[in-house]
Structures are given as C-alpha cells and as structure tokens.
Scaffold this motif. Structure first.
Motif, short mmCIF file in Angstrom:
data_model
loop_
_atom_site.label_atom_id
_atom_site.label_comp_id
_atom_site.label_asym_id
_atom_site.label_seq_id
_atom_site.Cartn_x
_atom_site.Cartn_y
_atom_site.Cartn_z
N ARG A 279 0.84 -1.15 0.09
CA ARG A 279 0.10 -0.02 -0.03
C ARG A 279 0.82 1.25 -0.02
NH1 ARG A 279 -3.85 -2.73 4.04
NH2 ARG A 279 -5.78 -3.11 2.99
N HIS A 280 1.83 1.14 0.72
CA HIS A 280 2.49 2.57 1.03
C HIS A 280 4.18 2.63 0.68
CE1 HIS A 280 -1.10 3.54 3.05
NE2 HIS A 280 -1.05 2.30 3.91
N TRP A 281 4.62 1.69 0.12
CA TRP A 281 6.05 1.74 -0.28
C TRP A 281 6.33 3.29 -1.08
CZ3 TRP A 281 7.61 2.66 -5.28
CH2 TRP A 281 6.68 2.18 -6.27
N ALA A 282 5.42 3.61 -2.21
CA ALA A 282 5.79 4.77 -2.89
C ALA A 282 5.51 6.03 -1.89
CB ALA A 282 4.83 4.69 -4.05
N PHE A 283 4.86 6.02 -1.13
CA PHE A 283 4.63 7.25 0.00
C PHE A 283 6.05 7.38 0.62
CE2 PHE A 283 3.78 8.96 4.10
CZ PHE A 283 2.99 10.13 3.81
N HIS A 284 6.53 6.37 1.15
CA HIS A 284 7.64 6.61 1.85
C HIS A 284 8.75 6.87 0.86
CE1 HIS A 284 5.85 5.39 5.66
NE2 HIS A 284 5.49 4.20 5.05
N VAL A 285 8.91 6.26 -0.33
CA VAL A 285 9.94 6.55 -1.47
C VAL A 285 9.73 8.01 -1.80
CG1 VAL A 285 10.47 6.26 -3.71
CG2 VAL A 285 10.31 4.28 -2.25
N SER A 286 8.73 8.45 -1.93
CA SER A 286 8.44 9.90 -2.40
C SER A 286 8.83 11.07 -1.29
CB SER A 286 6.95 10.41 -2.95
OG SER A 286 6.17 10.21 -1.78
N HIS A 287 8.89 10.61 0.09
CA HIS A 287 9.19 11.53 1.28
C HIS A 287 10.65 11.15 1.83
CE1 HIS A 287 4.71 12.03 1.16
NE2 HIS A 287 5.25 12.90 1.68
N ALA A 288 11.50 10.25 0.84
CA ALA A 288 12.91 9.76 1.47
C ALA A 288 13.63 10.50 0.84
CB ALA A 288 12.79 8.19 1.31
N ASP A 289 15.03 10.23 1.45
CA ASP A 289 16.26 10.63 0.81
C ASP A 289 16.66 9.52 -0.11
OD1 ASP A 289 17.41 13.20 0.80
OD2 ASP A 289 18.12 13.07 2.77
N ILE A 290 16.55 9.47 -1.18
CA ILE A 290 16.72 8.12 -1.88
C ILE A 290 18.30 8.16 -2.35
CG2 ILE A 290 16.27 7.17 -4.42
CD1 ILE A 290 13.51 8.50 -4.35
N ASP A 291 18.75 7.09 -1.75
CA ASP A 291 20.25 6.67 -2.48
C ASP A 291 20.33 5.50 -3.18
OD1 ASP A 291 19.52 4.75 -0.41
OD2 ASP A 291 21.11 5.18 0.90
N ASP A 292 21.65 5.14 -3.33
CA ASP A 292 22.02 4.02 -4.40
C ASP A 292 21.25 2.77 -3.82
OD1 ASP A 292 23.17 3.41 -6.65
OD2 ASP A 292 24.55 1.75 -5.33
N GLU A 293 21.24 2.50 -2.35
CA GLU A 293 20.52 1.24 -2.02
C GLU A 293 19.06 1.30 -2.22
OE1 GLU A 293 19.72 -1.11 2.18
OE2 GLU A 293 20.97 0.75 2.23
N THR A 294 18.42 2.41 -2.14
CA THR A 294 16.83 2.57 -2.38
C THR A 294 16.61 2.23 -3.92
OG1 THR A 294 16.94 4.20 -0.80
CG2 THR A 294 14.78 3.75 -2.38
N VAL A 295 17.71 2.70 -5.00
CA VAL A 295 17.73 2.54 -6.28
C VAL A 295 17.54 1.05 -6.65
CG1 VAL A 295 18.65 3.15 -8.43
CG2 VAL A 295 18.21 4.89 -6.98
N GLN A 296 18.67 0.42 -5.96
CA GLN A 296 18.78 -1.04 -6.27
C GLN A 296 17.28 -1.78 -5.87
OE1 GLN A 296 22.39 -2.31 -4.24
NE2 GLN A 296 23.71 -0.63 -5.57
N LEU A 297 16.91 -1.42 -4.79
CA LEU A 297 15.84 -2.12 -4.33
C LEU A 297 14.69 -1.70 -5.25
CD1 LEU A 297 15.93 -1.53 -0.48
CD2 LEU A 297 16.09 -3.69 -1.45
N LEU A 298 14.39 -0.70 -5.73
CA LEU A 298 13.56 -0.16 -6.82
C LEU A 298 13.75 -0.89 -8.14
CD1 LEU A 298 13.14 3.52 -6.27
CD2 LEU A 298 11.26 1.92 -6.00
N SER A 299 14.90 -1.02 -8.51
CA SER A 299 15.45 -1.97 -9.42
C SER A 299 14.72 -3.18 -9.73
CB SER A 299 17.03 -1.99 -9.95
OG SER A 299 17.06 -0.43 -10.08
N LEU A 300 15.11 -3.91 -8.56
CA LEU A 300 14.43 -5.16 -8.14
C LEU A 300 13.03 -5.27 -8.33
CD1 LEU A 300 14.79 -8.27 -7.66
CD2 LEU A 300 15.08 -7.67 -5.14
#
Length: 1500
Positions: A682-703
């Motif tokens: 439900r809420h992954w995108a809400f937290h991503v949109s309010h987060a400081d996105i770094d390389d680890e987050t990008v890798q998780l998003l790629s998966l």
C-alpha cells in the motif's frame, strides 16, 4: 585566491557569468569541507579530489545548474560531517572511514574522466563541443550522486545513533522468506477446506467491502465516559436520539431548542476534547437499547478507517445485519454493480443505503436506528467540503428513519459541509468548546481523575486514604485546559507499572516547573507533558537505546496504518519482542491494543505524532523524529519486504472468478498476505516520495520494477481493493526519482509502463486480481521495456494476440465507456482529478481521470444534453439540454440544485461559467444568450439577443469582463455582458460554430462550419490568420493553459488536431475515436486532453506523445456510424483508398493487424479456421493467416461499402456483398483475383451465404429479393447469369440465415401491414428454399432485426435487434403461422439484454444464445432436442460480455478482459465494429479498422 572570469557590460561594468558565480560558490563550499578534513585525515583526499574537480570545471564548458547541484550536495556533506564529529577524545567510527574511502575513490575516478576530457586537443573539443558538454554534465551528475550516496546512510547512522543500522534494515529476511516460500503450498492444501467451511461472509449473500475495525466494538481499547461525567452532553445527545427535545427524567439536560425534526447531530470539539469517548459511550448505549444501526469510528492512523470510500459500504454492511430485506436489496445491487466500491461516496450512499432503505420500507417496516460516525475529520478527504457531508446533504430526507451522530474537529471542510442546504436546517450542533461551560468540563475532568486515581490507589495498596489530595486533582484539572487527553495521559504516567510508584510519579508531574508556567496554549501544555513523560521514561538516552527509540517509535509515528508489534518487526526486520521491549517505558503514550484480528499499536492521541515530528515542539533532539530520514528507512524496509511477493498468495487458483466471488476472501488475505507485506504494497511509494533516495534504494526499486514483481504487486492491491492507488503511487515514485542525478532511466520507463497497464486494464484488474497474469502482457505493446523483460524470463500463459498488437503506447491514456449515445460535451474539474461528460442519452457522467472509473451518473434531463461545465470552484456542474433547461448540479452528490428555465420553446446549445464564478451563461438555438447572476437571486436572468440565429458557443475572457459568442449567422461577437451590449463583431457568411479565448485574453479563436479556424485580435476583432486543414465544421476549440497549443475537434473527422499558436501550423493529431470527435478540453495542468465523440466514448490523452505524428488529417469517412446496415444513403460512394495519416499512425504504434483504414463491417473464418476474411467501409477486402496474423491478400474491386463476406465450404473462394455497387463478387483465395461478378440485384446487397454445393450461394438485398446463384469456375469473370429469385418482399431485406442443411431460410425484412396497405412494418419471414414457399411471416414493429442464427438441429431460430432484444423461435411451428396469434405460438422466449448486438450464435451445447455482447440461457423447455456438446474445432466456444471474453462450454467461465482498443465498442448503437468466433479463436474488427485475432487455446 582563484581568479574570477568576468566580462564587461556595455557600460564598462564587470558582469560575472552564471557559470563563474556557480564555481565560486562551489569553491567557497569546498573550503568548509577542507576545514573539516583537518580533524579527520581520510577526508583530506575527498576535499582534495573535489577541489581538483572544481579546478577542471572552471576551465571547461559546464552548465551552471549542474555546478549548483553539486554545491548543494557538498553543503549536505558538510552538515553530515559536522554532525558526525565525535566527542573530544573519541574517534570516528570505522564504517564512516570506509564510506569516506569509497567516496574518495569515486571522486578520483570522476576526476580522471574530467582530466581526460580536458587533455583532448582544443580543436577536438571545439568540433565536439556538444558531446564534451554532455560528458562534463554526466561527470558532475555522477559526482552529485556519489556525494548523496555518502550523505544518506551517514545521516541515518548519525540520527539513529548507531552506525550499523543499515545492516539491520537490509538483513534478517531469510526467516521471513522461508516462511512465505512454504506458505502457498500449505495454504493451497487448506484451500479446499476453506471452500467447504468458510462460505461467503454472510451466507449466500453478496456483502459490500467494509472496514472491519471501524465499528465501535471492534477495538477493546475504546473507552466510555466515566460514571457521573459528561452528563449534560450525553443527555443532550440521548434526548435527540430518542426524538425528545428534553428528557423529563433527567435533571441534567440543558434547555435547548426542539431538535425533534433534525436527522443529524454534529458534535464538534478541539483535538483531545473527548469526542471519541462520547461517541463510544453513545454507541454502546444505543447498542444495548437495540437502537444502533451502524457505527464507523474514523482514524487517520488506520488505512481502512480513514478511507472515505469505505464509510457508506461499511454502514450498509452493518445495516444489512439488522434487516433481511435491506440485506437482499444490497446484495442485488452488488450483483449488478461489482465496482460500486470504486464509485463516489454519494453514489455509494444512493445505491447501498438510500435505495435498499426505500425497498425495505416499501415491503415492510424498517425500525428507527442511530448511525454513529466518529472523527470524520480524520478521513483522507482533500475536498474543500467533506464529500461525506455533501452526500448526506443530498439524501438526508431519503434516509428516514436513520439518525446520524457525527463527531469531528470544527475544521473548515466539515463546518462548510454542515452549512450545505440539505443539512443546515436538519442538523443539531453541539460545540464542546463553546456550548459546554469550561467549569463544567473541568468538573468532569476532576471526576475522571478522582475515579481513575482512586483505582490506582487500590491497585497499588496506597495506605494514605486522602491520596490523591483534592488540591492535586484540582491542579491537574486546571493544567488540562479542558483537554481530556491531558488528563488521560497524566493518569497513564502516574500508574506506569514499569515504575510502580504512583505517588512519586504524581509528585514529579506536579513539581514540574515548565508545566506550571505554560498556560498560554492548551497544546503547549500538552507538549510539555509529552516531553516530561519521555524524559522520565528514558532519563539516560545512550546510543543503542536512542537507535531503538528512533527506529521503533519513529516508524510508529510515520507509518500510514496501525500494525501489530510482530508485523512492525517483520517490516523493520527486527527480532521477536523488539518492539514491545522498546515500547515498555512508553505505556502512557503508546499502547498495544487487543483487537479481534490481533494486537495493534496505537498512539494515545494524534497530537503525539504532531509533537514528535515538529522540532519547534519537541525540543529534545534525543526524541525528535526526522521525517525525511525515517521515511528513508521505511522506504527501504517496504521495498525489501516486497521481495516476498508471490503469485496467487491467497491460493485462489481459479483465474476466472472475480474478487467479490472468492469464497472467504477476507480470511484468505489475512492468512496468505502478512500484514507487513500488505502495508508495503500500500505505502512503499509514499515513503519513497518522502525519502532521501540513495543507491541502495535505487537498487531495491530496480528489483521491484521487474515486471513479474510489479504484476504480483498489482494482484495484491486488487485483492486489497486498493488498485486505485497504484497510479498515484507509481507517479509519485517517478517524480521522486526523476529529480535525482542518478542513472534511473530504466526504472522510470518501467514505472511508466506499469502505470499505463493499470490505466488500460483498470476495469478488469480492480475486479479480478488474477487478470494481472491472464492477458495483461498479451495486450502490452511489443516494443515496451515491460513486455521485453517479462517475456525474457516468463512463459506467456494467457491469451495469445495473433494480430492487432501495438508497438508502443498510444497517446490515449484511457477510454471511458458508459454512455449509450453521442458524447456532446466534456469538461475537467478545476483540480483536474475528474471529468464530466454530457450525452444524447440524456445523462451526465462523472469520471475519475486517473483510473477511468465511473464515479456518478446525474439523471434529470429529458432530452439530449448538449453542454456541461464545472463551476470555477468545482462545487457545481452546469448542463444545458434540448429539453430547454439549464440545470446546476452538486458535483459530488449529483443533486440538482437549480433548474433554470427560460420562457419560450428554444433549446440550449451551450453553457459556460465566467472565471470569477459570478455569471452562468447559456446560448440557445433562437439566438438568445441568458445570464444568471450567482451574486443575486438564483433565478435572476439577463437576456441578450443578437440576430435570429442559433448561438453555438460562448466563452468569457479570463478577466470575466467580456464575453464572446459564435452564432449561425457567421458572427463572432464580443459582448459587454454587464450592459447586455455587443461591442465588436467579426462576420463571415459561414456559420460560426465554436469559440475559445486564451488565458492572456489577447486573441480569439473562432471555428466555422467550413472547417476554418480564424484567429482574431481581441481588441479589434481583426483577422490575424486562418488555420486550414479541417474539411468540415469546427465543433470545439480549446487553448492550453500556457496558450501555446490550440486543440480542435470537428464533424466528420475522428481526430482531434493540435495547432501551434506561435506559427499557426498543425503539429499533431490525436487518432483513435471511431467516429466524429465533437468536444475537446485541456486539463488545468495542461498535460492532458479530454475528448468526447460520436462513438459514445470519452478519452483522456497524453497529447505530447502525438506531437511527432504526421499532421495531415485523414480523409473524412462521412460519419461511419451512419454507413452501417441497409439504411446507408445511396448517394454516398466511397472508393478504396489509403489514408496517409492513419498509415503513419499505424507505423508508429501498431504491428500487423491494423491495415484497414476504415470501420470493419464484415468478417468470416474459413471452414478450417486457418484464414480470416475482412471487409471494410472503404470497399477493400483483406485475407489473413490466423496463425501468424500475416496479411495474405488484398481484394480490390467493389465500389463502396462491403458489409458481408463468406467462405465457400471448401474454403477456396470468398464471396463479398457490395452495398453500393449491388453486386456479389467471388474471389479466388490463392490467386487473390475476382472469379465472378454476380449482377442482378437492383439495390444494396446485405447478405451472402454459400450453399452446401460447391459453386452456389444465396444473397439478399435491399431490393427485397432473396436470390440463389449457381456458377462455374470456368465461366467468364463477369457473369451474366440471372439468379433464381427464391422470394420477394415489398421492402428491403436486412439480414438472413440458412439452416444447417440449407433447406430453410429466415430473413429480416420490411413488409406491408395487412390492415393498412400503405403501412409498413419490420418482419421475420420463414422460407422453404427448396419449394420457394413462405412458411410464415411474423410482423414486428419499427425496430429491425439485425442478426439471425439457426440451432444445430435447425429447429430453433434466434433473432437479435440493435436495442438488445433477442427472440427465440420454433421453426417447426412456422408453417402454422397464419395469423398474428398463431405467429405468437412460434415465439418461444424473449431476452432483454440491454446491449446492442450484430452477431448471434448458439452455444456448443445448444443451451444458450450467445452474442457479441451477452449470454442468454435458454429455458429448458425451449432448448433444442440435440444438446450434445459440439466438439468440432469450428464450434464457437466464446462470447463477449461487458468487455470480458467468456467460455460457454464445456463450462461457463470468465477468461480475460479485452481493452476497448482491441474490440468493438460497447458505447454506441451503430458503427461498433464486428466480431467472429471460431473454436478457440476470436476475431474483432474495430471501428478504426484494426483486425485483432486472439488465440485462446491456452485458456481452456
């Protein structure tokens, strides 16, 4: 000091270039970094590397914005380093050194790349300056990204006071994975047992989706008022509940006006004033008195309890338990409208409560019940006025005998809702802060404290009987400032069982100096209490403790739903009992509640959340929760949790059932999808949109963005009823990613692809979760990254699209079906979230722009709706109709607020609001313009009359000072509407049909009936230029909000054209409508266009995708929908042609299967199913390979329409029926040549069928004859043989069918009415073709039969009309037809399907009649005798209903949904395209000329 590079201004003054300024700022920032490196040697290499980069950038071409971005990240780096500085004598953590070392290496690599670019020869750099600049930009963005990747984990480690937190976040999933891997198998083993034991939630009845935790008794933690407290308030509410103005038995009820007539009670109060406790008390009292109908306790920290679309369904669900007749009515609604949960709350109220309530009252008594809605302000409702209250205001008079108690804070959107006309005189309002004296509240708080602390004394065996002292209670009550939450928190603090010393705790509370001095604001006093509780709970906040506090409490504060301790541990990857241990010292602020479905963590009050995330309120950094960093942690946790998604997690198994049909779905979800995974979905995108996105987050998003994972996510969202949030989630994630300097283009593409899939398949995905796998990929464009990745690792197991695929996404985002006739007008709401459409079907429909969902239908007009428009504030919708009225509607509830009638008999053509909202203007066919002044009485009218010519279009200037009209006399007039005077006129001798004004009010665009668009100077109305490319009248014009683009729609053109206002050139076309595009509007943001069409559809376009398409409009097809069937004008002859614009569109977006350029009218499979013949409006025939989709032959020879094709029994020849040339042509399949031209008919040929003989066939015609032809293959290509006339009637023949043995025929025709020789009627005529005798004639009415079919044994005939009526006939009784009464004996059954149809056939087992739009079970007594299932490959197994392909045999089940662009339309009565079925193949011929062949063999 580094030199500055400056240039001289004309005045001799030095001006520093933007790039140099940016470099200077960068160097100044790096000085700070260099200073920090002095105390931390590893930083010296970082600072040196950054300074080297700056030095190179100064000497090379670089963009100032890129340099500024690097500077911004270095600023953040400096802040991180300052915060990371350890105490004196301590050292930097080893992990920080490792990160610095990694950063240094990355900077060195970038430095080398820049050095390499700098070292290239000057001439080389000059000749490739663009390439060099691009590479420098890439290096700078890489530099920004690597610095950012250092900053984010370092900031988290510092904030959380533990450097290894990232390890905690990323690891520990193996036990969860193992559990989930085993779960599906275990769950499937139990699936059958669930089917056997769980039934539907309430027996065999459909129940609405509802919030299980919303009723008053769903949570054990909800408390009621203490005895002898809140007496006045409770008695006031109770007396209203029981229809009494004052309870005579109660001495506490204050004097109040008679509230007997009011149906609604509004209890308002500030946060913490005790509203929910009062509501809980009343709900409990009503329940005990068997007076409670339903309750819904809203909560902003619960997803389902804050969802406005669950309030009325939940109330309906609870009322269903109270009354069986009401339950039956609700069940019937859900059976018909399974998407009701996606509709607007107003429509839900009307369908699920008002309608069933009326039925229950009509069929028996429905007792009076109370409905309690608590904390309405905590619902997620972004409207200016509460949509729940707007719905209630419209239907409140229809809700008797229900009474509604509603509590909320007095916020504007709620306060405004209660001032609506339906509620303002029907609501009793009690404001706790003004209507209840403060001394009364303090008295109640004292009583509450007295009772609660007395219990504490007993529990802890305090011997001092006078404890707590009266003065202590009085002081605490005084400090509470009338907030019960203060008193409740204080009690929890005192009785903290972790400390077990209430006397000392109370003393601490009373001796606290800050609280004694804080009487300015009640919430400031509460903040200080919160801080004191925290500091007492954690007097020494060391690193590890701080880490756990920030991780656990920070997550609890910022998560969007309440979770259980175990679910939160799963989400955060913590060991068991970690959360409970962290919360143990905070029992007075955070509680773990027991619910029926398990434990759940809840803050004592929402104000505690506000306190912790606001640094100005939470002044102790040990407890302050940094929202951005906490969202970063939660984003990573959610994305890691999403790895656990599996296909069919609820073990449903059967992909044909809708979500609402799944047995025990709620139990399956609870058992199959862990709460932590539900939350992450439900809420992954809400937290991503309010987060400081770094390389680890990008890798998780790629998966996560791998197609198989995203499809599993969509499956879960569908099961949860949350698919509507997917588009916004994907969009918000995209917005967060595209601003990063990171290489994330592939992720962005996949997010876009997934968003398009959801839009395209929303009707099916929201209803059936398994559709995520059954067909979605099949219809996904072939060149998309999403399909490419999916097909590389998965076998497609759904339907196979043989032809008609698209290469890439078209500009059309969504197609809204629902209107049954022409769409004449569309308009965006001011927010751009909804679209309204008006239609010839007399209705107005409201649509969700993102999902295409139908939100509401407004009924009230008695004739065509010609115009619709939103008011500037979005609260109302105005409509104009041929019924001579203008109606004003509530845009949320659909309530008709005003009906504005102008004397006379002239109809309304156009309506519009002035931008300031004061004026509503309507233009009429008698040349009158009427204005209503909203500032005066609602009926105040001002008439303006120009000439006696129809006013087609009106537009106000954006200043609202003037109005412009276009009328049938060719005039474009500017009006001073304040004085009802025309002040300027531009005229042509051609009717002016549309007008638009850009936002700057500088020009006017006026469209004319000859297809020209004239651009006029507003001040003088002189012609600035003409736009010429349309062939016929301009029906609609619209400027983009930035005034750069003009969109136009015209009669006889299916496209919406786009023009540049800068140069007057056409720059694109929106291609897709199947008939005339009649209306067009830009969204307020300007990124989308909405159009409505003669084809009955409403479409949303991403118009920028069309700008690269060719601009030449297609040759007009002259109203394709009027060219269907035997009523086509004989004067119209279309020659075979190819439209260059459509072909170019095909090359851009489509693959083979899009080769007709006009509406497909005829289709036929060959006897072995290997070939498909199609015929089109433009006279061409095509032959297709059904295995590959390849076009094999093109037959050209007919002049005009070809509406019917048929294969010979051997499949070697094809016959085609010419509508305009009156011929039947025989074509050789292999050679592609015309073998025969059969002439003899004197009017359009409407049908052709081969007989069982090789070279013979039957044809029927508008000339009234049914003919039999015999020919030989050796004859001349043009036959002069006269056919045998089997039968002749007095009027045209529309359709025919032959029995399987070809001995009998039935035709649909026009014939004389025996009682009146001059009158005609549609009829069915049954004929013995061998003897050429009429078996019988059945006169019908004026509605013709369009389709006929025989049963396999030849004893039954099915006839279908365009109005959806299907009749079943017994042909064995046809010979007995003599009179109309005898004819009625042959009529066995009539089906009213309500959907138009062009084809009919009997199911393989002969028990049903199938069509291109419905399934109709034949009553057992009327079924043919031979009902053995036909297992031949040619037997048609499938049919279409509501866009779904169904299998009819061996069992009836849903297969897959087909997007509208791949099938014939369901929105229009004519010009819909066609459909044919052969075994497991189904073919669609669309209105736009696309041939779609679908192989369903893998689905059976």
């Amino acid at each position: 000091m580094a030199p500055s590079f400056k240039s001289e201004s004309p005045g001799g003054q030095s001006i520093q270039r933007p790039k140099d300024l940016a470099v200077d700022l960068l160097i100044a920032t790096l000085k700070v970094t260099k200073e920090a490196s002095a105390v931390f040697p590893p930083l010296q290499s970082v600072a040196g590397g950054l300074l080297a980069v700056a030095d190179i950038v100064k000497k090379m071409s670089a963009n100032a914005d890129d340099i500024k971005e690097v500077t911004k990240y270095i600023d953040s780096l400096n802040a991180v380093l300052a915060a990371a500085k350890p105490p004196e004598g301590a050292t930097y953590p080893k992990s920080l050194e490792n990160r610095v070392e990694k950063l240094s290496c990355e900077i060195e690599s970038i430095n080398q790349d820049l050095q390499s670019l700098k070292s290239r020869p000057l001439l080389s750099r000059l000749f490739s300056s663009d390439e060099t600049s691009g590479k420098v930009q890439g290096c700078l963005r890489s530099l920004s990204w690597c610095i950012h990747n250092f900053n984010v984990p370092s900031s988290i480690a510092i904030e959380m006071a533990v450097d290894s937190l990232h390890t905690t976040v990323r690891t520990g999933f193996h036990h969860v994975h193992e559990h989930l891997d085993a779960l599906p198998a275990q769950f499937r083993e139990e699936g059958q047992a669930m089917n056997d034991h769980i039934g539907k939630a309430d027996g065999e009845y459909n129940v609405p989706r509802h919030a299980a935790s919303a009723p008053f008794d769903a949570q054990s933690s909800r408390v009621i008022c203490e005895k002898d407290t809140r007496l006045e308030t409770l008695d006031t509410i109770w007396s209203w509940m029981k229809q009494k103005s004052k309870d005579p038995s109660s001495p506490h009820a204050p004097d109040a006006p008679d509230v007997k007539a009011s149906r609604v009670f509004w209890l308002s109060g500030l946060a913490g004033a005790g509203k929910s406790t009062l509501a809980q008390t009343i709900a409990k009292r009503c329940d005990e008195a068997q007076f409670l109908g339903a309750s819904f306790f809203c909560s902003r920290d619960s997803h389902e309890c804050s969802n406005i679309q669950l309030i009325f369904p939940t109330i309906a669900y609870q009322l269903s338990k109270r009354n069986t007749r009401f339950r039956d009515a609700v069940s019937a609604v859900l059976q018909i409208d399974q998407d009701i949960h996606e509709s607007s709350p107003s429509r839900q109220l009307q369908q699920l409560i008002v309608g069933p309530l009326r039925i229950a009252r009509e069929e028996g008594s429905f007792p009076e019940y109370a409905v309690v809605i608590d904390a309405l302000d905590e619902c997620r409702d972004d409207d200016a006025t509460s949509v729940i209250l707007r719905a209630l205001s419209h239907y409140v008079d229809s809700l008797e005998p229900l009474k509604f108690l509603i509590t909320s804070r007095p916020i504007p959107r709620v306060h405004g809702g209660f001032r609506l006309p339906g509620l303002v005189n029907n609501t009793k309002h009690l404001a706790l802060e003004t209507d209840i004296p403060a001394e009364t509240v303090r008295r109640d708080i004292q009583q509450f404290l007295r009772v609660q602390l007395a219990e504490v004394r007993q529990v802890y065996s305090i011997r001092t009987e006078s404890w707590p002292y009266a003065g202590d209670i009085s002081l605490l009550a005084e400090r509470s400032s009338t907030l019960f939450i203060f008193a409740a928190t204080a009690v929890k603090f005192v009785k903290d069982d972790r400390i077990c010393n209430p006397e000392r705790q109370l003393m601490r509370l009373l001796d606290s100096e800050p609280i004694l001095d804080s009487f300015i604001s009640p919430h400031r006093s509460l903040d200080l209490l919160y801080l004191q509780v925290l500091q007492n709970a954690f007097p020494k906040m060391h690193g590890t403790l701080k880490a756990h506090f920030k991780l656990v409490v920070g997550s609890i504060v910022l998560i969007r739903d309440r979770l259980s301790p175990s679910a939160l541990e799963d989400l955060l990857n913590q060991q068991s009992n970690t959360v409970k241990r962290a919360l143990r010292p905070l029992q007075s602020l955070i509680t773990v509640l027991e619910r029926s479905e398990g434990e759940v963590i809840r803050l004592i009050h929402p104000s505690f959340h506000d306190f912790l995330v606001d640094r100005s309120r939470c002044t102790d950094d040990d407890f302050f929760v940094n929202p951005k960093l906490q969202h970063t942690v939660l984003a990573k946790c959610c994305l890691s949790t999403l790895k656990d998604l599996r296909r069919d997690m609820c073990a449903i198994g059967d992909p044909s059932v809708l979500n609402g049909e799944v047995v025990g779905l709620h139990e399956r979800i609870s058992r199959g999808i862990p709460a932590s995974l539900q939350y992450a979905c439900r809420h992954w995108a809400f937290h991503v949109s309010h987060a400081d996105i770094d390389d680890e987050t990008v890798q998780l998003l790629s998966l996560f963005c791998l197609p198989e994972h995203m499809l599993r996510w969509l499956e879960v969202l569908s099961l949860l009823g949350e698919l509507g949030g997917a588009i916004n989630a994907l969009h918000s994630a995209r917005l967060a990613l595209e601003v990063l300097p990171a290489p994330v283009s592939d992720i962005l593409i996949l997010l876009d692809d997934c968003g398009r899939l959801v839009r395209e398949f929303y009707p099916s995905l929201s209803a059936c979760a398994s559709q995520a796998y059954s067909g979605v990929i099949s219809f996904c464009p072939t060149a998309t990254r999403f399909r490419e990745l999916y097909m590389a690792s998965n076998m497609e197991d759904g339907p196979r699209l043989v032809s008609g695929m698209q290469r890439s996404w078209s500009p059309c985002l969504s197609i809204m079906e629902g209107h049954s006739n022409v769409v004449t007008s569309v308009a965006f709401s001011p927010t751009g979230e909804t679209v309204v459409s008006g239609s010839w079907d007399h209705t107005i429909r409201l649509w969700d722009v993102e999902t295409g969902s139908h939100l509401h239908t407004f009924h009230g007009h008695s004739n065509h709706v010609m115009a619709v428009v939103f008011s500037p504030n979005g609260q109302e919708i105005a409509s104009g109709s041929l019924d001579r009225t203008v109606k004003v509607w509530d845009s949320v509830t659909g309530a008709c607020l005003h009906t504005l009638i102008h004397p006379g008999d002239s109809s309304v053509k156009t309506v519009t609001y002035s931008p300031d909202g004061r004026w509503l203007a309507s233009g009429r066919y008698d040349g009158t313009i009427i204005l209503w002044d909203s500032n005066a009485d609602s009926t105040t009218q001002f008439g303006m009359r120009g000439e006696q010519f129809a006013v087609y279009s009106i537009a106000f200037t954006h200043s609202s000072s003037f109005m412009v009209s276009a009328s049938a006399d060719g005039g474009c007039k500017v009006w001073d509407h304040q004085h009802s005077l025309p002040i300027r006129t531009y005229g042509r001798k051609v009717p002016a049909t549309s007008v638009a004004i850009p936002g700057d009010d500088q020009t006017v665009a006026c469209g004319y009936n000859d297809g020209r668009i004239v651009l006029l100077d507003f001040t003088t109305l002189t012609c600035l230029g003409e736009l010429k490319n349309h062939h016929t009248g301009i029906e609609s014009l619209a400027f983009s909000p930035d005034n750069q683009i003009l969109a136009s729609a015209s009669w006889y053109s299916h496209n919406t054209d786009l023009w540049s206002t800068a140069n007057g050139k056409q720059i694109g076309s929106l291609v897709g409508h199947a008939a005339d595009a009649l209306c067009v509007r830009f969204s307020p943001s300007g990124d989308r266009i909405c159009s409505g069409s003669y084809d009955g559809s409403v479409r949303i376009w991403q118009w920028r995708l069309a700008l690269h398409l060719p601009t030449k409009p297609p040759t007009p097809l002259l109203r394709a929908l009027l060219l269907l069937g035997p009523f086509v004008p004989r004067s119209l002859h279309l020659r075979p042609s190819r439209d260059t614009n459509t072909e170019a569109y095909t090359r851009q977006y489509a693959v083979p299967g899009y080769l007709h350029v006009a509406l497909i009218l005829g289709m036929a499979f060959s006897p072995d199913g290997s070939l498909l013949a199609t015929s089109s409006l433009n006279g061409t025939l095509h032959l297709w390979n059904t295995a590959t989709g390849e076009k094999l032959q093109t037959f050209i020879g007919h002049r005009g329409l070809v509406i019917c094709v048929a294969f010979s029994p051997a499949g070697t020849t094809v016959a085609s029926a010419g509508h305009d040339d009156n011929t039947v042509r025989i074509w050789d399949v292999k050679k592609g040549q015309c073998q025969k031209v059969l002439e003899g008919h004197t009017d359009a040929v409407t049908g052709v069928v081969f007989s069982n003989a090789r070279n013979s066939l039957f044809s029927c015609s508008r000339d009234g004859t049914l003919r039999f032809w015999e020919f030989t293959s050796k004859s001349a290509s043009k036959s002069t043989t006269v056919a045998t006339i089997v039968h002749r009637v007095h009027g045209p023949i529309f359709a025919m069918a032959l029995s399987p043995d070809k001995t009998q025929a039935v035709i649909s025709n026009v014939d004389h009415v025996p009682s009146d020789p001059h009158a005609y009627s549609c009829a069915l005529t049954f004929i013995d073709v061998q003897t050429r005798t009429v078996l019988g004639t059945r006169l019908l009415d004026s509605r013709r039969v369009a389709s006929l079919a025989f049963s396999r044994d030849g004893t039954r005939v099915a006839s279908g009309r365009n109005d959806g009526t299907i009749a079943l006939w017994d042909i064995t009784k046809a010979s007995a037809i003599g009179t109309q009464e005898q004819a009625d004996e042959a009529l066995l059954h009539v089906f009213k399907t309500g959907t138009s149809m062009e084809q009919l056939w009997f199911s393989p087992d002969q028990t049903a009649i199938l069509s291109n739009s419905s399934y109709n079970a034949i009553p057992a007594q009327h079924q043919p005798a031979n009902r053995v299932i036909d297992l031949r490959p040619s037997s048609p197994h499938f049919y279409l209903c509501d866009g779904w392909i169904w299998s009819a045999a061996p069992e009836r089940k849903r297969i897959c949904w087909v997007p509208m662009g791949y099938r014939h339309s369901q929105s229009q009565a004519y010009g819909r395209g066609t459909m044919r079925v052969f075994g497991t193949m189904i073919a669609f011929g669309t209105e736009s000329g696309k041939v779609v062949i679908i192989d369903l063999s893998r689905c059976v």
